[in-house]
Design a protein around this motif. Structure first.
Motif, PDB file in Angstrom:
ATOM      1  N   GLY A 540       1.259  14.050  -0.750  1.00 30.65           N
ATOM      2  CA  GLY A 540       0.377  13.570  -1.799  1.00 30.65           C
ATOM      3  C   GLY A 540      -0.784  12.772  -1.251  1.00 30.65           C
ATOM      4  N   LYS A 541      -1.482  12.077  -2.167  1.00 34.11           N
ATOM      5  CA  LYS A 541      -2.627  11.256  -1.784  1.00 34.11           C
ATOM      6  C   LYS A 541      -2.460   9.858  -2.358  1.00 34.11           C
ATOM      7  CE  LYS A 541      -7.655  10.799  -1.995  1.00 34.11           C
ATOM      8  NZ  LYS A 541      -8.941  11.380  -2.470  1.00 34.11           N
ATOM      9  N   LEU A 542      -2.662   8.838  -1.494  1.00 35.62           N
ATOM     10  CA  LEU A 542      -2.607   7.445  -1.914  1.00 35.62           C
ATOM     11  C   LEU A 542      -4.032   6.922  -1.974  1.00 35.62           C
ATOM     12  CD1 LEU A 542      -0.716   5.003  -2.519  1.00 35.62           C
ATOM     13  CD2 LEU A 542      -0.896   4.410  -0.091  1.00 35.62           C
ATOM     14  N   ALA A 543      -4.439   6.395  -3.144  1.00 41.46           N
ATOM     15  CA  ALA A 543      -5.824   5.975  -3.325  1.00 41.46           C
ATOM     16  C   ALA A 543      -5.901   4.553  -3.863  1.00 41.46           C
ATOM     17  CB  ALA A 543      -6.535   6.927  -4.290  1.00 41.46           C
ATOM     18  N   VAL A 544      -7.040   3.890  -3.591  1.00 35.49           N
ATOM     19  CA  VAL A 544      -7.308   2.558  -4.139  1.00 35.49           C
ATOM     20  C   VAL A 544      -7.285   2.652  -5.657  1.00 35.49           C
ATOM     21  CG1 VAL A 544      -9.010   0.708  -4.339  1.00 35.49           C
ATOM     22  CG2 VAL A 544      -8.653   1.852  -2.129  1.00 35.49           C
ATOM     23  N   GLY A 545      -6.626   1.696  -6.310  1.00 35.83           N
ATOM     24  CA  GLY A 545      -6.513   1.684  -7.761  1.00 35.83           C
ATOM     25  C   GLY A 545      -5.229   2.308  -8.269  1.00 35.83           C
ATOM     26  N   ASP A 546      -4.500   3.052  -7.411  1.00 35.63           N
ATOM     27  CA  ASP A 546      -3.237   3.655  -7.817  1.00 35.63           C
ATOM     28  C   ASP A 546      -2.202   2.575  -8.126  1.00 35.63           C
ATOM     29  OD1 ASP A 546      -4.240   6.149  -7.452  1.00 35.63           O
ATOM     30  OD2 ASP A 546      -3.059   6.634  -5.649  1.00 35.63           O
ATOM     31  N   THR A 547      -1.321   2.908  -9.061  1.00 33.49           N
ATOM     32  CA  THR A 547      -0.147   2.074  -9.301  1.00 33.49           C
ATOM     33  C   THR A 547       1.028   2.732  -8.585  1.00 33.49           C
ATOM     34  OG1 THR A 547      -0.928   1.257 -11.428  1.00 33.49           O
ATOM     35  CG2 THR A 547       1.450   1.160 -11.025  1.00 33.49           C
ATOM     36  N   VAL A 548       1.734   1.953  -7.799  1.00 34.13           N
ATOM     37  CA  VAL A 548       2.840   2.488  -7.011  1.00 34.13           C
ATOM     38  C   VAL A 548       4.102   1.666  -7.252  1.00 34.13           C
ATOM     39  CG1 VAL A 548       1.360   3.390  -5.183  1.00 34.13           C
ATOM     40  CG2 VAL A 548       2.248   1.063  -5.002  1.00 34.13           C
ATOM     41  N   THR A 549       5.213   2.273  -6.942  1.00 32.86           N
ATOM     42  CA  THR A 549       6.477   1.536  -6.939  1.00 32.86           C
ATOM     43  C   THR A 549       6.796   1.170  -5.496  1.00 32.86           C
ATOM     44  OG1 THR A 549       7.303   2.675  -8.904  1.00 32.86           O
ATOM     45  CG2 THR A 549       8.942   1.635  -7.457  1.00 32.86           C
ATOM     46  N   ALA A 550       6.854  -0.121  -5.242  1.00 32.27           N
ATOM     47  CA  ALA A 550       7.150  -0.607  -3.887  1.00 32.27           C
ATOM     48  C   ALA A 550       8.640  -0.878  -3.793  1.00 32.27           C
ATOM     49  CB  ALA A 550       6.352  -1.869  -3.595  1.00 32.27           C
ATOM     50  N   ARG A 551       9.299  -0.226  -2.850  1.00 32.88           N
ATOM     51  CA  ARG A 551      10.756  -0.343  -2.742  1.00 32.88           C
ATOM     52  C   ARG A 551      11.129  -0.599  -1.274  1.00 32.88           C
ATOM     53  NH1 ARG A 551      13.988   1.889  -6.445  1.00 32.88           N
ATOM     54  NH2 ARG A 551      12.352   3.405  -6.986  1.00 32.88           N
ATOM     55  N   ILE A 552      11.789  -1.730  -1.025  1.00 36.17           N
ATOM     56  CA  ILE A 552      12.164  -2.038   0.360  1.00 36.17           C
ATOM     57  C   ILE A 552      13.475  -1.358   0.713  1.00 36.17           C
ATOM     58  CG2 ILE A 552      11.014  -4.292   0.331  1.00 36.17           C
ATOM     59  CD1 ILE A 552      13.801  -5.566   0.101  1.00 36.17           C
ATOM     60  N   ASP A 553      13.737  -1.250   2.014  1.00 33.73           N
ATOM     61  CA  ASP A 553      15.026  -0.764   2.517  1.00 33.73           C
ATOM     62  C   ASP A 553      16.021  -1.905   2.319  1.00 33.73           C
ATOM     63  OD1 ASP A 553      17.266  -0.202   4.148  1.00 33.73           O
ATOM     64  OD2 ASP A 553      16.049   1.078   5.454  1.00 33.73           O
ATOM     65  N   GLU A 554      16.824  -1.760   1.281  1.00 33.64           N
ATOM     66  CA  GLU A 554      17.717  -2.851   0.873  1.00 33.64           C
ATOM     67  C   GLU A 554      18.732  -3.198   1.951  1.00 33.64           C
ATOM     68  OE1 GLU A 554      20.951  -3.732  -2.704  1.00 33.64           O
ATOM     69  OE2 GLU A 554      19.363  -2.231  -3.007  1.00 33.64           O
ATOM     70  N   ALA A 555      19.296  -2.187   2.593  1.00 31.46           N
ATOM     71  CA  ALA A 555      20.312  -2.440   3.614  1.00 31.46           C
ATOM     72  C   ALA A 555      19.733  -3.238   4.782  1.00 31.46           C
ATOM     73  CB  ALA A 555      20.897  -1.123   4.106  1.00 31.46           C
ATOM     74  N   LYS A 556      18.509  -2.886   5.210  1.00 33.51           N
ATOM     75  CA  LYS A 556      17.888  -3.603   6.323  1.00 33.51           C
ATOM     76  C   LYS A 556      17.554  -5.037   5.916  1.00 33.51           C
ATOM     77  CE  LYS A 556      15.117  -1.775   9.316  1.00 33.51           C
ATOM     78  NZ  LYS A 556      13.962  -1.110   9.972  1.00 33.51           N
ATOM     79  N   ARG A 557      17.043  -5.207   4.680  1.00 25.13           N
ATOM     80  CA  ARG A 557      16.726  -6.566   4.213  1.00 25.13           C
ATOM     81  C   ARG A 557      17.974  -7.439   4.207  1.00 25.13           C
ATOM     82  NH1 ARG A 557      14.038  -9.614   0.214  1.00 25.13           N
ATOM     83  NH2 ARG A 557      12.031  -8.730   0.863  1.00 25.13           N
ATOM     84  N   LEU A 558      19.076  -6.905   3.683  1.00 26.09           N
ATOM     85  CA  LEU A 558      20.300  -7.696   3.625  1.00 26.09           C
ATOM     86  C   LEU A 558      20.815  -8.039   5.025  1.00 26.09           C
ATOM     87  CD1 LEU A 558      22.163  -5.960   0.659  1.00 26.09           C
ATOM     88  CD2 LEU A 558      21.123  -8.239   0.675  1.00 26.09           C
ATOM     89  N   ALA A 559      20.696  -7.086   5.956  1.00 29.12           N
ATOM     90  CA  ALA A 559      21.122  -7.352   7.335  1.00 29.12           C
ATOM     91  C   ALA A 559      20.246  -8.437   7.964  1.00 29.12           C
ATOM     92  CB  ALA A 559      21.057  -6.075   8.157  1.00 29.12           C
ATOM     93  N   THR A 560      18.925  -8.378   7.698  1.00 27.11           N
ATOM     94  CA  THR A 560      18.002  -9.395   8.205  1.00 27.11           C
ATOM     95  C   THR A 560      18.322 -10.746   7.576  1.00 27.11           C
ATOM     96  OG1 THR A 560      16.258  -7.745   8.517  1.00 27.11           O
ATOM     97  CG2 THR A 560      15.568 -10.043   8.407  1.00 27.11           C
TER      98      THR A 560
END
Length: 877
Positions: A540-560
């Protein structure tokens, strides 16, 4: 008046006030606890301020202490007079809304006249000129003659600091006699001469001064008294200064033994003896209380004192490190009251020696350069050392600026302090810029600066996913409207759940989902607070002004988060096991492991590491709640929350508490309960710099991974040794025993083989002059075998010169030996082996009768051995 030692005086005082219903408290550390208004404790009442202000409830309404104190405003004057010192002890008795003037004055008089037996005719009392109440009590109740009472003004006998509790005070003086006075007919209490010595100050805290300057009477007034113990000891021992008091004098005597200089032999040497004596007393106690040398804060005070003392040791002619030796006497004289000194003796001496050695490497060169600077200034007819040169001495040779200033002033010159401070500021700015560049990972903040100063809104403490708007995309350090499949760029969102790398915590990874699917491979945080998402578009294409869903890698965050929370527990455990001197000097956490750097001057022992590891795991298993709150920086510090030294914090800070075990200022990500960490395992410990140690550890699933890897290695080892894991140790020990036995057998066989070669080698010996030259190549022998064979040949053949060679594992070695008669004839084994080894591309040497050398080219061994005959012949000519 009974002559009495300092240690006895301390005990007499504390016991006396215990008999008056006071609770004896041990001395508080020199490092203020929860009081950022002070760098170091400088008075007996300083650590008791929370009780006086009502912030804390005292353990008793009556308290008595002997408090360690450090005062540093007059460091440069210490030694130049016998009055000044940086370290002292202050005796005190305190009332928190209990007794007041009647008891305070009566008990003070009783102690000094009955307990200490100081003659009444040698004592004087001063009172505040408006405190008629105190005057009445002293004369009518205590019994002091009215003509021994002196009224002084507010500057001398009224204690106040701004608004708040304050009150008049009364001071007790000892008259040392007219022979110690100034000779003026007006000489009296309050005179600056040495006749009248003030040794006890009784502060009557009876007012509360408001903003309008009104003095309002307190409902429950307090008593705060302070008596300089060294001053009282000087009085009781009939000596002229604190440096002649018994315990202090014994420290100076040790310095005199080392330097060979006695006190009283010369004015200049007396200054040096006083400086060293005072400074080593203070530094011993400072280090015991957890302070280590550094270039900031308390650590800088410690460094100044140690280096000033070291420099005065040089002036006394001491050429080696010596301060650490004097620590033994400081401890011996004080351990009765401060047993922790003896417990920490090795550590204290190690810190002092390390700092001495560090300064010793540069002091002579620095002093020489400073001497050249001073000579040049004199030639030019000037009187000021430039700021640039002062900074060079500080930056290159470790000279604290006040040490440079002191040396320069000894030559009646001065230092351009403004220029020095300017250079210091430039250094700070360079360091700050370097940190900013590192934190920004080389990204040009100028590009992102065009977006304004608003930081990215971070919602990731409590959420793993959020919707966000794309504000900017930067590719190849330039703005672009959009990127497509396969392209990489930095993306700025209006808000995010992605934690940007900062504070020692790695950045999050994850995905941005919407019109395009992009993998977030890293997240950085710029100095201004903007968070950069390093992305690679998958489709796809990511453009300025787009609305996105930001999702972190939960397992890595919890380990950190597990690793980050574990560092907090680790710091507390280290302080409990190693001592309060431990402070964080750096850290890093990601999903794989944690790294924690801390101040400590020696390797952590295996036993200590086990204790630390056990303490952390105990804290984990206690399943303590992790509470996170926001409060003012002052509130946090007053509660004793641990802060990273030198870190800048805003007015509102984030406090992370783990039960009652740990409380730190921290902006990172954490788990909700210590039990979620699972397990904690230290994998390595080592040094990274002078006085800085590093621990690396794993938590949670990574501990399981580590155990499985260890288990796999154990299985592999068991298979190699053809045994089961339970018996692997005994099997390995058996294999090693077999190898050793086989090795001994091989060496025995080699020896026999070499013995069989002796007659063969003797048979091909050549006569050169009056000596017999024996050469041979024995590749089956190591160097030790060559030596053994050479010894046997030398013993069997009179006048022998032996040159033997071996080539093993690509290494070439030569051994040359000569009998005594051969050496007497001019043979030199060292010269022979050196010339022979050259041919094989090596070198070496040794004694005339025994020498060794190495070589690189085994193909040249025979040629080298042939050359030995000519070398010997040349030596015999």
């Amino acid at each position: 008046m009974e002559k009495m030692g300092l240690n006895e005086i301390r005990e007499r005082y504390l016991s006396f006030f215990e008999s008056k219903g006071h609770l004896r408290l041990p001395s508080f550390p020199l490092v203020p606890q929860n009081d950022n208004s002070l760098l170091l404790i400088n008075a007996g009442m300083a650590p008791l301020k929370p009780y006086f202000t009502g912030k804390e409830v005292p353990p008793s309404k009556r308290v008595t202490t002997c408090q360690k104190c450090i005062r540093t405003p007059d460091i440069e004057r210490v030694g130049k007079t016998a009055r000044h010192g940086t370290y002292f002890e202050m005796l005190g008795n305190f009332s928190f809304g209990d007794y007041f003037k009647h008891e305070a004055t009566a008990w003070a008089w009783e102690f000094i006249t009955k307990e200490m037996k100081i003659p009444v005719d040698r004592l004087w009392v001063s009172i505040y000129e408006e405190d008629d109440e105190a005057g009445e009590i002293w004369t009518k109740e205590v019994g002091v003659a009215p003509d021994r009472i002196v009224k002084l003004g507010k500057a001398d006998n009224f204690w106040e600091i701004g608004t708040g509790p304050c009150g008049p005070c009364s001071e007790i003086y000892f008259d040392r006699g007219a022979e110690n006075g100034c000779g003026s007919p007006d000489c009296a209490v309050g005179c600056d001469c040495d006749r009248f010595v003030e040794f006890w100050n009784l502060v009557f805290t009876q007012f509360d001064k408001d903003e309008q300057g009104n003095y309002n009477r307190l409902a429950n007034p307090n008593i705060d008294t302070g008596m300089g113990m060294e001053r009282l000891a000087a009085i009781m021992q009939g000596v002229n200064s604190l440096f002649e008091v018994d315990t202090v004098r014994n420290i100076m005597a040790h310095i005199s033994r080392i330097s060979g200089v006695k006190y009283g032999e010369g004015a200049e040497s007396d200054v040096s003896l006083r400086v060293i004596t005072d400074h080593i007393r203070g530094t011993t106690f400072m280090i015991s209380d957890g302070i280590i040398p550094s270039n900031e804060g308390r650590g800088y005070v410690l460094r100044r004192l140690l280096r000033r003392a070291a420099r005065h040791g040089k002036l006394l002619g001491v050429k080696h490190t010596f301060l650490y030796e004097v620590v033994d006497t400081v401890i011996a004289e004080n351990k009765q009251a401060y047993p922790e000194l003896a417990e920490r003796a090795d550590y204290i001496k190690k810190v002092v020696l390390t700092e001495e050695e560090s300064f010793d490497k540069t002091i002579d060169q620095g002093l020489a350069i400073l001497g050249d600077y001073i000579a040049d200034i004199k030639k030019q007819g000037k009187t000021t050392l430039s700021g640039d040169n002062a900074f060079k001495l500080y930056d290159t040779f470790g000279f604290p600026i006040d040490l440079t200033l002191e040396i320069v002033q000894e030559s009646q010159m001065d230092v351009d302090m403004a220029g020095f401070e300017a250079r210091m500021q430039q250094q700070r700015e360079r360091a700050r810029a370097a940190r900013s560049e590192a934190e920004g990972a080389g990204w040009d903040d100028g590009v992102f600066g065009q977006l304004g100063n608003e930081p990215t809104e971070f919602t990731g403490y409590d959420n793993f996913v959020c919707d966000a708007k794309v504000l900017a995309i930067v590719k190849d350090n330039a703005f672009t409207d959009g990127i497509t499949s396969g392209e990489q760029a930095a993306v700025v969102l209006d808000k995010t759940v992605f934690y940007g790398e900062s504070g020692g915590q790695a950045g999050d990874t994850g995905v941005l989902e919407g019109s395009a699917n992009a993998a977030v491979t890293d997240t950085k945080k710029l100095p201004g607070g903007k968070i950069l998402h390093m992305v690679t578009v998958k489709d796809g294409k990511l453009a300025v002004g787009d609305t996105v869903t930001a999702r972190i890698d939960e397992a890595k965050r919890l380990a950190t988060s597990r690793n980050h929370s574990a560092t907090h527990l680790l710091q507390r455990a280290l302080r409990d096991v190693l001592g309060s001197h431990v402070t964080q000097s750096g850290s890093f956490v990601d999903s794989d492991y944690l790294r924690f750097d801390f101040t400590h001057f020696s390797p952590v022992t295996e036993e200590e590491l086990l204790k630390v590891e056990d303490a952390v795991n105990t804290a984990i298993l206690r399943a303590m709640q992790v509470d996170i709150s926001y409060q003012s920086i002052d509130e946090a510090r007053n509660e004793g929350v641990t802060a990273l030294f030198g870190e800048k914090y805003g007015s509102i800070v984030r406090v992370v508490k783990m039960g009652g075990y740990s409380a730190e200022l921290c902006g990172g990500c954490h788990i909700g309960n210590t039990a979620q960490i699972g397990l904690f395992k230290i994998v390595r410990e080592g040094g990274v710099a002078a006085g800085i140690r590093r621990i690396e550890a794993v938590t949670g699933a990574n501990v399981l991974k580590l155990l499985r890897e260890e288990e796999e290695r154990l299985k592999t080892l068991s298979a190699v040794l053809k045994t089961n894991p339970v018996d692997v140790v005994s099997r390995a020990e058996g294999v090693l025993a077999e190898l050793k036995a086989a090795g001994r057998e091989i060496e025995m066989l080699k020896s026999k083989l070499a013995g069989g070669s002796i007659d063969e080698l003797i048979g091909v010996a050549r006569s050169v002059g009056d000596v017999k030259v024996i050469t041979g190549r024995m590749d089956d022998l190591d160097t030790e075998g060559l030596r053994t064979l050479g010894d046997k040949l030398r013993d069997k053949v009179p006048g022998a010169v032996i040159v033997l060679a071996t080539a093993n594992g690509g290494k070439v070695n030569f051994v040359a030996m000569a009998a005594k008669s051969a050496v007497a004839a001019g043979v030199n084994a060292g010269g022979i082996v050196r010339e022979v080894a050259k041919i094989a591309g090596g070198g070496g040497g040794g004694k005339p009768d025994n020498a060794m050398a190495g070589g690189k080219d085994a193909s040249k061994i025979n040629e080298a051995l042939q050359a030995a005959y000519a070398v010997v012949e040349g030596q015999l000519k």
